[in-house]
Design an enzyme around this catalytic site. Structure first.
Site, PDB file in Angstrom:
ATOM      1  N   LYS A 175       0.882  -1.175   0.000  1.00 60.14           N
ATOM      2  CA  LYS A 175       0.000   0.000   0.000  1.00 60.14           C
ATOM      3  C   LYS A 175       0.914   1.218   0.000  1.00 60.14           C
ATOM      4  CE  LYS A 175      -1.912   3.157   1.795  1.00 60.14           C
ATOM      5  NZ  LYS A 175      -1.728   4.534   1.240  1.00 60.14           N
ATOM      6  N   GLU A 250       9.192   2.007  11.266  1.00 58.52           N
ATOM      7  CA  GLU A 250      10.290   2.955  11.013  1.00 58.52           C
ATOM      8  C   GLU A 250       9.645   4.332  10.984  1.00 58.52           C
ATOM      9  OE1 GLU A 250      13.431   2.155  10.699  1.00 58.52           O
ATOM     10  OE2 GLU A 250      13.257  -0.003  10.485  1.00 58.52           O
ATOM     11  N   CYS A 284      13.641  11.126   6.477  1.00 60.67           N
ATOM     12  CA  CYS A 284      13.556  10.756   7.896  1.00 60.67           C
ATOM     13  C   CYS A 284      14.905  11.021   8.567  1.00 60.67           C
ATOM     14  CB  CYS A 284      13.154   9.306   8.047  1.00 60.67           C
ATOM     15  SG  CYS A 284      14.160   8.200   7.071  1.00 60.67           S
ATOM     16  N   GLU A 385       9.445  17.046  14.683  1.00 66.24           N
ATOM     17  CA  GLU A 385       9.834  16.820  13.287  1.00 66.24           C
ATOM     18  C   GLU A 385       9.044  17.772  12.385  1.00 66.24           C
ATOM     19  OE1 GLU A 385       8.591  13.178  11.229  1.00 66.24           O
ATOM     20  OE2 GLU A 385      10.671  12.890  10.620  1.00 66.24           O
TER      21      GLU A 385
HETATM   22  P1  NAD Z   1       2.227   8.928   7.038  1.00 67.96           P
HETATM   23  O1  NAD Z   1       2.328   8.272   8.357  1.00 67.96           O
HETATM   24  O2  NAD Z   1       1.248  10.022   6.871  1.00 67.96           O
HETATM   25  O3  NAD Z   1       1.877   7.862   5.903  1.00 67.96           O
HETATM   26  C1  NAD Z   1       2.663   6.710   5.677  1.00 67.96           C
HETATM   27  C2  NAD Z   1       1.794   5.636   5.034  1.00 67.96           C
HETATM   28  O4  NAD Z   1       0.795   5.224   5.972  1.00 67.96           O
HETATM   29  C3  NAD Z   1       1.039   6.089   3.781  1.00 67.96           C
HETATM   30  O5  NAD Z   1       1.010   5.033   2.846  1.00 67.96           O
HETATM   31  C4  NAD Z   1      -0.358   6.357   4.315  1.00 67.96           C
HETATM   32  O6  NAD Z   1      -1.359   6.225   3.335  1.00 67.96           O
HETATM   33  C5  NAD Z   1      -0.491   5.276   5.374  1.00 67.96           C
HETATM   34  N1  NAD Z   1      -1.477   5.557   6.428  1.00 67.96           N
HETATM   35  C6  NAD Z   1      -1.928   6.760   6.861  1.00 67.96           C
HETATM   36  N2  NAD Z   1      -2.848   6.596   7.845  1.00 67.96           N
HETATM   37  C7  NAD Z   1      -2.963   5.263   8.045  1.00 67.96           C
HETATM   38  C8  NAD Z   1      -3.722   4.467   8.948  1.00 67.96           C
HETATM   39  N3  NAD Z   1      -4.557   5.016   9.831  1.00 67.96           N
HETATM   40  N4  NAD Z   1      -3.571   3.129   8.908  1.00 67.96           N
HETATM   41  C9  NAD Z   1      -2.714   2.547   8.032  1.00 67.96           C
HETATM   42  N5  NAD Z   1      -1.981   3.254   7.149  1.00 67.96           N
HETATM   43  C10 NAD Z   1      -2.093   4.590   7.153  1.00 67.96           C
HETATM   44  O7  NAD Z   1       3.710   9.418   6.668  1.00 67.96           O
HETATM   45  P2  NAD Z   1       4.221  10.222   5.382  1.00 67.96           P
HETATM   46  O8  NAD Z   1       3.790  11.638   5.513  1.00 67.96           O
HETATM   47  O9  NAD Z   1       3.874   9.493   4.142  1.00 67.96           O
HETATM   48  O10 NAD Z   1       5.804  10.123   5.573  1.00 67.96           O
HETATM   49  C11 NAD Z   1       6.544  10.999   6.354  1.00 67.96           C
HETATM   50  C12 NAD Z   1       6.938  10.355   7.665  1.00 67.96           C
HETATM   51  O11 NAD Z   1       7.611   9.127   7.429  1.00 67.96           O
HETATM   52  C13 NAD Z   1       7.907  11.206   8.468  1.00 67.96           C
HETATM   53  O12 NAD Z   1       7.542  11.191   9.822  1.00 67.96           O
HETATM   54  C14 NAD Z   1       9.246  10.490   8.264  1.00 67.96           C
HETATM   55  O13 NAD Z   1      10.200  10.703   9.271  1.00 67.96           O
HETATM   56  C15 NAD Z   1       8.804   9.063   8.205  1.00 67.96           C
HETATM   57  N6  NAD Z   1       9.807   8.242   7.549  1.00 67.96           N
HETATM   58  C16 NAD Z   1      10.547   7.385   8.314  1.00 67.96           C
HETATM   59  C17 NAD Z   1      11.550   6.614   7.736  1.00 67.96           C
HETATM   60  C18 NAD Z   1      12.366   5.648   8.559  1.00 67.96           C
HETATM   61  O14 NAD Z   1      12.928   4.737   7.992  1.00 67.96           O
HETATM   62  N7  NAD Z   1      12.454   5.806   9.866  1.00 67.96           N
HETATM   63  C19 NAD Z   1      11.798   6.712   6.366  1.00 67.96           C
HETATM   64  C20 NAD Z   1      11.029   7.611   5.614  1.00 67.96           C
HETATM   65  C21 NAD Z   1      10.032   8.367   6.214  1.00 67.96           C
END
Ligand code: NAD
Length: 496
Positions: A175, A250, A284, A385
């Site tokens: 997804k 992550e 991230c 963040e």
């Molecule tokens: P997000 O949490 O908004 O979304 C991530 C994914 O989760 C998307 O596919 C989204 O559709 C899905 N999602 C959203 N709500 C959900 C729910 N209730 N249930 C299941 N899935 C759901 O994050 P984003 O804005 O896409 O990404 C940015 C974040 O990701 C930042 O906080 C960044 O630090 C983090 N990130 C972490 C790493 C790591 O390896 N630690 C790497 C890249 C990004």
């Protein structure tokens, strides 16, 4: 005509039966419509999980070296299509071409690295305590894995999860984030072309709250691998806790670069510029705090501000551009909100702090590279963040204070220190609370054959990449073979 993209379920490209779709537009130019994608719901999730469940029975029995060979072909196809995928990725998520090429390269590196694992997946053999008995432990696949990924590394992150999951014999439902569905389609097309059997890899587009949440709660999903925000990560972990599903998380970061009074200042400026403004600060591992020893703070800050002002902002498809747009309107609002927070808290805005408007940028989500100084460790801009091109400078008087300030946030992903002193370097490696520490390098630049992940609120103790990722995607089984021909009782027959 608008390009229409589909879900991939059991080897077939399908529209959502409801006919609902969502648009994917370039963040550099909102008039650029990339295509429409299915806005899926629980019915499609059910179909995809069912297909993955069905395919698991056969895929788990394909010899792991064969599974690895298919992934090797995936790596070759990614390499062949690297430029086209990178251009599509820049168009849909904005980062500059050299970075999207790097993102695809990470997928290629992962494919080749994981392909070799098909001939390893080592377990252990060990002597048994009883005679004529053999003991070993082996890795077993888990079943259907839900992979939920963010938009900032649309190729690298899905491949970090998917390739190890597949080589271990699991089947998957991906997804991807709503902002980057195109790159996921390209990846799945390549997997299919490389010979991954129907049902082994499935792709479902749609909103996180709908499709992601339904996947997490589906009773036939055995494992959830999630990369994204801490807020959503907590929700997913709670749901998985209730159903006792394995979950790897992550999450976010608030990464810092320390520069000591003996650090190479020019090198540190290069590092901070790349760490803070690469990917428009939306990594991230982005550098969002710069912790400077007071002795060098003024000189380094002046050099950095001058360099930040010189960065070229624009469409990432233009090779001369240094920094692309933010991902969407909500991200730009969030960053703007933090500029206000910083000013109200008493930090000093040295450069940037506003929406970037110039020429053709009016239709995109561009933002100026921004630097605050006089930031105190307890300010919100030093703790939360922001996920944008905003760097907070904090001054310290000693090495000990630098480490204390670095460790003073809830997150613990990446970290860096610039120093020529080997004692300080080793102390930093030992005392910094983070999953990754760079010496004389910026906070970004992870390689795929080392563990990747963080401590504290950055995750739940798992590590992707490296050899550690196989602990996420396999269960250990201990096997005892008794060839004594009689009942032997451990801890009893051989007791003193
Ligand atoms: P997000 O949490 O908004 O979304 C991530 C994914 O989760 C998307 O596919 C989204 O559709 C899905 N999602 C959203 N709500 C959900 C729910 N209730 N249930 C299941 N899935 C759901 O994050 P984003 O804005 O896409 O990404 C940015 C974040 O990701 C930042 O906080 C960044 O630090 C983090 N990130 C972490 C790493 C790591 O390896 N630690 C790497 C890249 C990004």
């Amino acid at each position: 005509m608008t390009d229409q993209f589909k879900n991939y379920i059991d080897g077939n490209w399908l529209m959502a039966p409801s006919g609902k779709t969502f648009e994917n537009r370039s963040p550099a130019d909102r008039n650029d419509l990339i295509g429409v994608f299915p806005a899926s719901g629980p019915a499609e999730v059910d179909a995809a999980v069912g297909a993955a469940r069905g395919a698991f029975a056969g895929w788990r029995l394909v010899p792991a070296p064969k599974r690895g060979e298919i992934l090797y072909r995936v790596g070759e196809l990614l390499r062949k299509n690297k430029e086209e995928i990178a251009r599509g990725m820049t168009r849909e998520m904005g980062k500059v071409l050299k970075e999207t090429r790097g993102d695809v390269q990470e997928g290629i590196d992962t494919a080749f690295y994981v392909a070799g694992e098909g001939r390893r997946l080592f377990g252990e053999t060990t002597p048994a305590e009883l005679p004529n008995k053999f003991a070993m432990s082996v890795r077993m696949p888990i079943g259907v894995c839900a992979l939920i990924t963010p938009w900032n590394f649309p190729m690298a992150i899905p491949t970090w999860k998917m390739f190890p999951a597949l080589v271990c014999g699991n089947t998957v439902v991906l997804k991807p984030a709503e902002d980057t569905p195109l790159t996921a389609v390209k990846l799945v097309e390549i997997l299919s072309e490389a010979g991954v059997p129907p049902g082994v890899v499935n792709l479902i587009h749609g909103r996180g709250e709908e499709v992601g949440a339904a996947l997490v709660r589906h009773p036939q999903v055995q494992l959830v691998s999630f990369t994204g925000s801490a807020t959503v990560g907590r929700e997913i972990a709670s749901a998985c806790g209730q159903s006792l599903k394995r979950v790897s998380l992550e999450l976010g970061g608030k990464n810092a670069q320390i520069v000591m009074d003996d650090g190479d200042i020019e090198l540190a400026v290069e590092g901070a510029l790349w760490g803070a403004f690469g990917t428009t600060g939306q990594r991230c591992t982005a550098t969002s705090r710069l912790i400077l020893h007071r002795q060098i703070a003024k000189k380094l800050t002046d050099m950095l501000v001058a360099r930040a002002r010189g960065l070229r902002i624009g469409d990432g498809l233009d090779e001369s551009v240094d920094m692309g747009p933010l991902i969407n309107e909500a991200a730009r609002e969030k960053v703007l909100g933090y500029i206000d927070v910083g000013k109200r808290e008493g930090a000093r805005l040295l450069t940037g702090g506003a929406i970037y408007k110039s020429g053709s940028s009016a239709n995109g989500f561009f933002f100026e590279p921004t630097i605050f100084d006089q930031v105190k460790p307890d300010m919100r801009i030093a703790q939360e963040e922001i996920f944008g091109p905003v760097l907070s400078i904090l001054e310290v008087n000693s090495f000990e204070e630098a480490i204390e300030v670095l460790n003073s946030t809830a997150y613990g992903l990446s970290s860096s220190i610039y120093t020529q002193d080997v004692t300080r370097a080793f102390r930093a490696m030992r005392d910094i609370e983070a999953g990754i520490t760079y010496i004389n390098g910026p906070t970004i630049g992870a390689e795929v054959h080392l563990p990747f992940g963080g401590v504290k609120d950055t995750g739940n103790g798992h590590r992707e990449a490296g050899t550690t990722v196989y602990d996420i995607f396999t269960e250990w089984k201990s096997v005892y073979v008794d060839y004594s021909g009689k009942l032997q009782k451990a801890q009893i027959d051989n007791a003193e």
